[in-house]
Scaffold this motif. Structure first.
Motif, PDB file in Angstrom:
ATOM      1  N   GLU A 229      22.961  22.199  44.270  1.00  0.00           N
ATOM      2  CA  GLU A 229      24.151  22.360  43.433  1.00  0.00           C
ATOM      3  C   GLU A 229      25.349  22.922  44.189  1.00  0.00           C
ATOM      4  O   GLU A 229      26.474  22.854  43.705  1.00  0.00           O
ATOM      5  CB  GLU A 229      23.827  23.274  42.244  1.00  0.00           C
TER       6      GLU A 229
ATOM      7  N   GLY B 131      27.829  20.082  44.953  1.00  0.00           N
ATOM      8  CA  GLY B 131      27.883  18.996  43.979  1.00  0.00           C
ATOM      9  C   GLY B 131      29.167  18.941  43.190  1.00  0.00           C
ATOM     10  O   GLY B 131      29.874  19.924  43.026  1.00  0.00           O
ATOM     11  N   GLY B 132      29.452  17.746  42.709  1.00  0.00           N
ATOM     12  CA  GLY B 132      30.616  17.533  41.848  1.00  0.00           C
ATOM     13  C   GLY B 132      31.929  17.600  42.613  1.00  0.00           C
ATOM     14  O   GLY B 132      31.983  17.925  43.786  1.00  0.00           O
TER      15      GLY B 132
ATOM     16  N   GLY C  13      34.320  20.827  40.236  1.00  0.00           N
ATOM     17  CA  GLY C  13      33.495  21.277  39.122  1.00  0.00           C
ATOM     18  C   GLY C  13      33.183  20.193  38.107  1.00  0.00           C
ATOM     19  O   GLY C  13      32.577  20.450  37.085  1.00  0.00           O
TER      20      GLY C  13
ATOM     21  N   LYS D  44      26.380  17.344  39.743  1.00  0.00           N
ATOM     22  CA  LYS D  44      26.274  18.377  40.769  1.00  0.00           C
ATOM     23  C   LYS D  44      25.183  18.073  41.790  1.00  0.00           C
ATOM     24  O   LYS D  44      25.273  18.496  42.928  1.00  0.00           O
ATOM     25  CB  LYS D  44      26.014  19.739  40.131  1.00  0.00           C
TER      26      LYS D  44
END
Length: 189
Positions: free
Chosen positions: A160, A163-164, A167, A171
């Motif tokens: 995580e 990731g993304g 935000g 993720k």
């Protein structure tokens, strides 16, 4: 040429040959003794007695002084799952290492930095699986579950970490999910 000269020359060549063979044998024996010493030390530090597992770990240059790095291999595998590692993932792995008490002076930390700088060979994760398999026979069911929970939690946090985008979005990548599933499968055996 005289027969005596040829005889002396033959003896000299024969002695030279056996000297080289003896030196090669001595080198082999020294290496075998070093490997045995490393395996004995690793066995004492880890509790693992499976000679095949110990042999694989020694071949990967994992010794008693670098045993702590073994627990971080799954995190490294997740970080490299998509073929590259970014600064957030690197930072997250190094933070976990610090939480485990490793400092920059530790051999384990330096080994970890090498794994983060250049993607390790698949043999590293395979050896970790062997290690966990050998270790699991020494653990109670509760200890295995606790290990699984802690390790998958740490590995999930690495997945995580990068990731993304701002935000938003997924993720954990599909490659990271696959590695997480592989880790869970190994820990469930």
């Amino acid at each position: 040429m005289s027969k005596a000269f040829l005889g002396e020359r033959g003896n000299s060549l024969e002695e030279s040959f056996f000297a080289k063979e003896n030196e090669a044998l001595r080198r082999w024996l020294r290496k075998a003794e070093e490997t045995k010493t490393k395996k004995d030390s690793l066995s004492a530090a880890s509790g693992i007695t499976d000679d095949v597992v110990l042999e694989k770990l020694v071949a990967l240059n994992i010794g008693s002084e670098t045993l702590a790095a073994l627990s971080l291999i799954p995190l490294v595998a997740v970080a490299w799952a998509d073929g590259s590692i970014d600064d957030k993932e690197r930072s997250a792995v190094l933070s976990r290492a610090a939480e485990l008490g490793l400092s920059k002076q530790d051999v384990s930390y330096q080994l970890l930095e090498g794994w983060l700088a250049e993607q390790p060979a698949p043999a590293l994760l395979a050896s970790w699986k062997d290690y966990v398999g050998a270790l699991s026979v020494t653990l109670s069911r509760e200890a295995k579950e606790a290990l699984k929970f802690r390790l998958l939690g740490r590995a999930g946090a690495i997945a995580e970490a990068a990731g993304g985008y701002l935000g938003i979005g997924q993720k954990v990548s599909s490659a990271e999910k696959a590695v997480l599933k592989e880790l869970e499968s190994t820990l469930s055996q």
